[in-house]
Design a protein around this motif. Sequence first.
Motif, PDB file in Angstrom:
ATOM      1  N   GLY A  28       5.557   6.719  -5.686  1.00  0.00           N
ATOM      2  CA  GLY A  28       6.461   5.677  -5.205  1.00  0.00           C
ATOM      3  C   GLY A  28       5.696   4.400  -4.865  1.00  0.00           C
ATOM      4  O   GLY A  28       4.492   4.445  -4.592  1.00  0.00           O
ATOM      5  N   THR A  29       6.405   3.269  -4.884  1.00  0.00           N
ATOM      6  CA  THR A  29       5.706   2.013  -4.557  1.00  0.00           C
ATOM      7  C   THR A  29       5.392   1.936  -3.063  1.00  0.00           C
ATOM      8  O   THR A  29       4.453   1.257  -2.656  1.00  0.00           O
ATOM      9  CB  THR A  29       6.559   0.780  -4.948  1.00  0.00           C
ATOM     10  OG1 THR A  29       7.799   0.828  -4.239  1.00  0.00           O
ATOM     11  CG2 THR A  29       6.831   0.752  -6.444  1.00  0.00           C
ATOM     12  N   GLU A  30       6.175   2.654  -2.234  1.00  0.00           N
ATOM     13  CA  GLU A  30       5.877   2.670  -0.791  1.00  0.00           C
ATOM     14  C   GLU A  30       5.376   4.027  -0.325  1.00  0.00           C
ATOM     15  O   GLU A  30       4.444   4.104   0.465  1.00  0.00           O
ATOM     16  CB  GLU A  30       7.127   2.258   0.010  1.00  0.00           C
ATOM     17  CG  GLU A  30       7.500   0.809  -0.252  1.00  0.00           C
ATOM     18  CD  GLU A  30       8.703   0.362   0.565  1.00  0.00           C
ATOM     19  OE1 GLU A  30       8.972   0.932   1.642  1.00  0.00           O
ATOM     20  OE2 GLU A  30       9.391  -0.571   0.097  1.00  0.00           O
ATOM     21  N   SER A  31       6.006   5.102  -0.787  1.00  0.00           N
ATOM     22  CA  SER A  31       5.552   6.422  -0.338  1.00  0.00           C
ATOM     23  C   SER A  31       5.864   7.500  -1.352  1.00  0.00           C
ATOM     24  O   SER A  31       6.803   7.378  -2.153  1.00  0.00           O
ATOM     25  CB  SER A  31       6.191   6.787   1.017  1.00  0.00           C
ATOM     26  OG  SER A  31       7.537   7.168   0.834  1.00  0.00           O
ATOM     27  N   THR A  32       5.045   8.546  -1.291  1.00  0.00           N
ATOM     28  CA  THR A  32       5.245   9.751  -2.102  1.00  0.00           C
ATOM     29  C   THR A  32       5.042  10.925  -1.161  1.00  0.00           C
ATOM     30  O   THR A  32       3.971  11.072  -0.573  1.00  0.00           O
ATOM     31  CB  THR A  32       4.190   9.828  -3.235  1.00  0.00           C
ATOM     32  OG1 THR A  32       4.195   8.585  -3.943  1.00  0.00           O
ATOM     33  CG2 THR A  32       4.470  10.978  -4.177  1.00  0.00           C
ATOM     34  N   THR A  33       6.081  11.735  -0.991  1.00  0.00           N
ATOM     35  CA  THR A  33       5.969  12.840  -0.037  1.00  0.00           C
ATOM     36  C   THR A  33       6.346  14.143  -0.719  1.00  0.00           C
ATOM     37  O   THR A  33       7.430  14.253  -1.313  1.00  0.00           O
ATOM     38  CB  THR A  33       6.903  12.613   1.172  1.00  0.00           C
ATOM     39  OG1 THR A  33       6.649  11.322   1.712  1.00  0.00           O
ATOM     40  CG2 THR A  33       6.653  13.659   2.254  1.00  0.00           C
ATOM     41  N   PHE A  34       5.448  15.107  -0.651  1.00  0.00           N
ATOM     42  CA  PHE A  34       5.728  16.443  -1.163  1.00  0.00           C
ATOM     43  C   PHE A  34       6.228  17.285   0.006  1.00  0.00           C
ATOM     44  O   PHE A  34       5.497  17.475   0.989  1.00  0.00           O
ATOM     45  CB  PHE A  34       4.449  17.079  -1.726  1.00  0.00           C
ATOM     46  CG  PHE A  34       4.023  16.581  -3.078  1.00  0.00           C
ATOM     47  CD1 PHE A  34       3.743  15.242  -3.307  1.00  0.00           C
ATOM     48  CD2 PHE A  34       3.863  17.471  -4.140  1.00  0.00           C
ATOM     49  CE1 PHE A  34       3.337  14.783  -4.562  1.00  0.00           C
ATOM     50  CE2 PHE A  34       3.452  17.032  -5.398  1.00  0.00           C
ATOM     51  CZ  PHE A  34       3.192  15.690  -5.599  1.00  0.00           C
ATOM     52  N   HIS A  35       7.465  17.762  -0.100  1.00  0.00           N
ATOM     53  CA  HIS A  35       7.989  18.703   0.905  1.00  0.00           C
ATOM     54  C   HIS A  35       7.831  20.110   0.328  1.00  0.00           C
ATOM     55  O   HIS A  35       8.398  20.419  -0.729  1.00  0.00           O
ATOM     56  CB  HIS A  35       9.461  18.412   1.200  1.00  0.00           C
ATOM     57  CG  HIS A  35       9.664  17.180   2.041  1.00  0.00           C
ATOM     58  ND1 HIS A  35       9.738  17.219   3.408  1.00  0.00           N
ATOM     59  CD2 HIS A  35       9.775  15.884   1.690  1.00  0.00           C
ATOM     60  CE1 HIS A  35       9.910  15.996   3.880  1.00  0.00           C
ATOM     61  NE2 HIS A  35       9.932  15.162   2.854  1.00  0.00           N
ATOM     62  N   MET A  90       0.855  -1.200   0.000  1.00  0.00           N
ATOM     63  CA  MET A  90       0.000   0.000   0.000  1.00  0.00           C
ATOM     64  C   MET A  90       0.891   1.251   0.000  1.00  0.00           C
ATOM     65  O   MET A  90       1.739   1.415   0.872  1.00  0.00           O
ATOM     66  CB  MET A  90      -0.887  -0.068   1.262  1.00  0.00           C
ATOM     67  CG  MET A  90      -1.748   1.155   1.523  1.00  0.00           C
ATOM     68  SD  MET A  90      -3.076   1.328   0.324  1.00  0.00           S
ATOM     69  CE  MET A  90      -3.765   2.866   0.855  1.00  0.00           C
ATOM     70  N   SER A  91       0.739   2.089  -0.976  1.00  0.00           N
ATOM     71  CA  SER A  91       1.582   3.275  -1.092  1.00  0.00           C
ATOM     72  C   SER A  91       0.902   4.488  -0.433  1.00  0.00           C
ATOM     73  O   SER A  91      -0.299   4.679  -0.579  1.00  0.00           O
ATOM     74  CB  SER A  91       1.828   3.530  -2.581  1.00  0.00           C
ATOM     75  OG  SER A  91       2.490   4.737  -2.757  1.00  0.00           O
ATOM     76  N   VAL A  92       1.680   5.246   0.299  1.00  0.00           N
ATOM     77  CA  VAL A  92       1.150   6.397   1.047  1.00  0.00           C
ATOM     78  C   VAL A  92       1.567   7.691   0.361  1.00  0.00           C
ATOM     79  O   VAL A  92       2.733   7.852   0.016  1.00  0.00           O
ATOM     80  CB  VAL A  92       1.748   6.408   2.477  1.00  0.00           C
ATOM     81  CG1 VAL A  92       1.264   7.605   3.270  1.00  0.00           C
ATOM     82  CG2 VAL A  92       1.440   5.108   3.182  1.00  0.00           C
ATOM     83  N   THR A  93       0.634   8.616   0.171  1.00  0.00           N
ATOM     84  CA  THR A  93       0.962   9.935  -0.386  1.00  0.00           C
ATOM     85  C   THR A  93       0.637  10.991   0.656  1.00  0.00           C
ATOM     86  O   THR A  93      -0.422  10.955   1.276  1.00  0.00           O
ATOM     87  CB  THR A  93       0.134  10.212  -1.659  1.00  0.00           C
ATOM     88  OG1 THR A  93       0.488   9.234  -2.637  1.00  0.00           O
ATOM     89  CG2 THR A  93       0.427  11.592  -2.217  1.00  0.00           C
ATOM     90  N   ARG A  94       1.570  11.911   0.878  1.00  0.00           N
ATOM     91  CA  ARG A  94       1.308  12.954   1.876  1.00  0.00           C
ATOM     92  C   ARG A  94       2.104  14.201   1.517  1.00  0.00           C
ATOM     93  O   ARG A  94       2.989  14.166   0.667  1.00  0.00           O
ATOM     94  CB  ARG A  94       1.704  12.471   3.267  1.00  0.00           C
ATOM     95  CG  ARG A  94       3.170  12.145   3.349  1.00  0.00           C
ATOM     96  CD  ARG A  94       3.577  11.624   4.680  1.00  0.00           C
ATOM     97  NE  ARG A  94       5.019  11.426   4.694  1.00  0.00           N
ATOM     98  CZ  ARG A  94       5.777  11.503   5.776  1.00  0.00           C
ATOM     99  NH1 ARG A  94       5.242  11.752   6.947  1.00  0.00           N
ATOM    100  NH2 ARG A  94       7.068  11.323   5.705  1.00  0.00           N
ATOM    101  N   HIS A  95       1.780  15.303   2.182  1.00  0.00           N
ATOM    102  CA  HIS A  95       2.590  16.504   2.010  1.00  0.00           C
ATOM    103  C   HIS A  95       2.950  17.083   3.369  1.00  0.00           C
ATOM    104  O   HIS A  95       2.201  16.935   4.338  1.00  0.00           O
ATOM    105  CB  HIS A  95       1.874  17.538   1.137  1.00  0.00           C
ATOM    106  CG  HIS A  95       0.721  18.215   1.790  1.00  0.00           C
ATOM    107  ND1 HIS A  95      -0.512  17.628   1.938  1.00  0.00           N
ATOM    108  CD2 HIS A  95       0.631  19.446   2.342  1.00  0.00           C
ATOM    109  CE1 HIS A  95      -1.317  18.469   2.546  1.00  0.00           C
ATOM    110  NE2 HIS A  95      -0.658  19.584   2.817  1.00  0.00           N
ATOM    111  N   LEU A  96       4.117  17.709   3.429  1.00  0.00           N
ATOM    112  CA  LEU A  96       4.605  18.321   4.663  1.00  0.00           C
ATOM    113  C   LEU A  96       4.961  19.769   4.338  1.00  0.00           C
ATOM    114  O   LEU A  96       5.575  20.036   3.300  1.00  0.00           O
ATOM    115  CB  LEU A  96       5.854  17.585   5.169  1.00  0.00           C
ATOM    116  CG  LEU A  96       5.645  16.102   5.510  1.00  0.00           C
ATOM    117  CD1 LEU A  96       6.984  15.419   5.765  1.00  0.00           C
ATOM    118  CD2 LEU A  96       4.742  15.959   6.736  1.00  0.00           C
TER     119      LEU A  96
END
Length: 242
Positions: free
Chosen positions: A225-232, A1-7
């Motif tokens: 990403g296959t595990e995570s996508t993070t927008f900084h 399960m891939s996680v997408t988030r922003h910081l």
Amino acid sequence: MSVTRHLVHEDAQSLAEAAALAAAGHLNERVAAAGRATLSLTGGSVGVKTAAALAGTEVDWSRVTIFLGDERFVPAGHPDRNDGQLAEVLFDAVGDRATIHRWPARGDEFDDVDAAAEAFLTEVDLPGAGGDEPLFDVTLLGMGPEGHIDSLFPHTPAIAETDRLAVGVRDCPKPPPERLTFTLPAVRRSRHVIVVATGEGKAEAVAKGLGGADPADWPVAGAVGTESTTFHLDGPAASLVS
Ligand SMILES: O=C(O)[C@H](O)[C@@H](O)[C@H](O)[C@H](O)COP(=O)(O)O
């Protein structure tokens, strides 16, 4: 399960430091688990700042293989090349500990950008390229106001590529016109994608990226990403995120 988030960070410097720490953490995890890790870097002002911050993190660079997500197809040593900018802030600091795969330069060996892309893929022999395992443990991406990542611009043959992992780019909307780039099929084979962006001019692309727009219109939306996508982000870049 891939996680997408922003910081959201206070300014470009704290953003770069946070993104670098996150990247270093992923690389160290992978080195602990698999003995080696693979990193794809990006140019641009925030990308280079993040690479500079990476030089100050604790990473066993002797176990890391470094790629650049894209390169301007200009002669070696040309100030436009991403590898020169990244050398100043990171490669020179890690010395010969890391394995660094630079893209070919325009010059004696290559005048044709497609031939250069093909030769690069053959030469670097990306681990796992024949299968569907991740190619990169961490991919860092800067982003343009129209959502371009690497040299994948909206409505171009490069962003439409579904098969090849790297291609030559001609008639790039942003100079220089010829470039070398990993494609979306390669970027999407990253365990962790880290997008770095600042300023109000990036706000719409950020919102489209996080909102899952069509990558043909907003390339960053395809960088998952296959595990995570993070927008900084900084505050202005995050201003249209709902
Ligand atoms: O190849 C290029 O023309 C640039 O490197 C470009 O792709 C850059 O990474 C983004 O436009 C973000 O740049 P900034 O972080 O400077 O806005």
